[in-house]
Design an enzyme around this catalytic site. Sequence first.
Site, short mmCIF file in Angstrom:
data_model
loop_
_atom_site.label_atom_id
_atom_site.label_comp_id
_atom_site.label_asym_id
_atom_site.label_seq_id
_atom_site.Cartn_x
_atom_site.Cartn_y
_atom_site.Cartn_z
N VAL A 1 -45.06 185.66 7.94
CA VAL A 1 -46.22 184.81 8.21
C VAL A 1 -46.63 184.06 6.94
O VAL A 1 -46.55 184.62 5.84
CB VAL A 1 -47.42 185.69 8.66
CG1 VAL A 1 -48.66 184.85 8.89
CG2 VAL A 1 -47.08 186.48 9.89
N CYS A 2 -47.10 182.83 7.11
CA CYS A 2 -47.73 182.08 6.01
C CYS A 2 -48.89 181.29 6.60
O CYS A 2 -49.40 181.63 7.66
CB CYS A 2 -46.72 181.19 5.30
SG CYS A 2 -46.16 179.78 6.27
N ARG A 3 -49.30 180.23 5.93
CA ARG A 3 -50.43 179.44 6.42
C ARG A 3 -50.05 178.59 7.63
O ARG A 3 -50.74 178.59 8.64
CB ARG A 3 -50.97 178.54 5.31
CG ARG A 3 -52.25 177.80 5.69
CD ARG A 3 -52.73 176.89 4.59
NE ARG A 3 -51.88 175.71 4.44
CZ ARG A 3 -51.98 174.61 5.16
NH1 ARG A 3 -52.89 174.51 6.10
NH2 ARG A 3 -51.16 173.59 4.96
N MET B 1 -50.90 181.19 10.00
CA MET B 1 -52.28 181.62 10.19
C MET B 1 -53.14 180.51 10.80
O MET B 1 -54.19 180.80 11.38
CB MET B 1 -52.88 182.10 8.86
CG MET B 1 -52.29 183.40 8.36
SD MET B 1 -52.47 184.79 9.52
CE MET B 1 -54.24 185.10 9.41
#
Length: 98
Positions: A62-64, A90
């Site tokens: 996961v990242c932004r 996110m």
Amino acid sequence: MKTITAKQVESFLNEGKVLTIIDVREVDEVTAGKIPGAFNIPLGLLEFRMHELDKTKEYIIVCRSGARSARASEFLEYQGFNVINMTGGMMAWEGKIE
């Protein structure tokens, strides 16, 4: 590269499924909130910390927005890890954060 949506991850967590989530955002980004239970390995440190990971496990990355996690997923997959990129990152997450 395998992918999963934020909604699917949220559904699995709500069902009680145990997921191993790696958040590759920078530390200051993670302090604003992360998926409960996710652990943080910033993308720039991934190469140096991959010894902490187990090739027999499956990881959701996961990242932004999904771009850094895609790069991390490609890198880890090339190293022999079983990874799934969470598309949308996110920014697409609507579930609980900690």
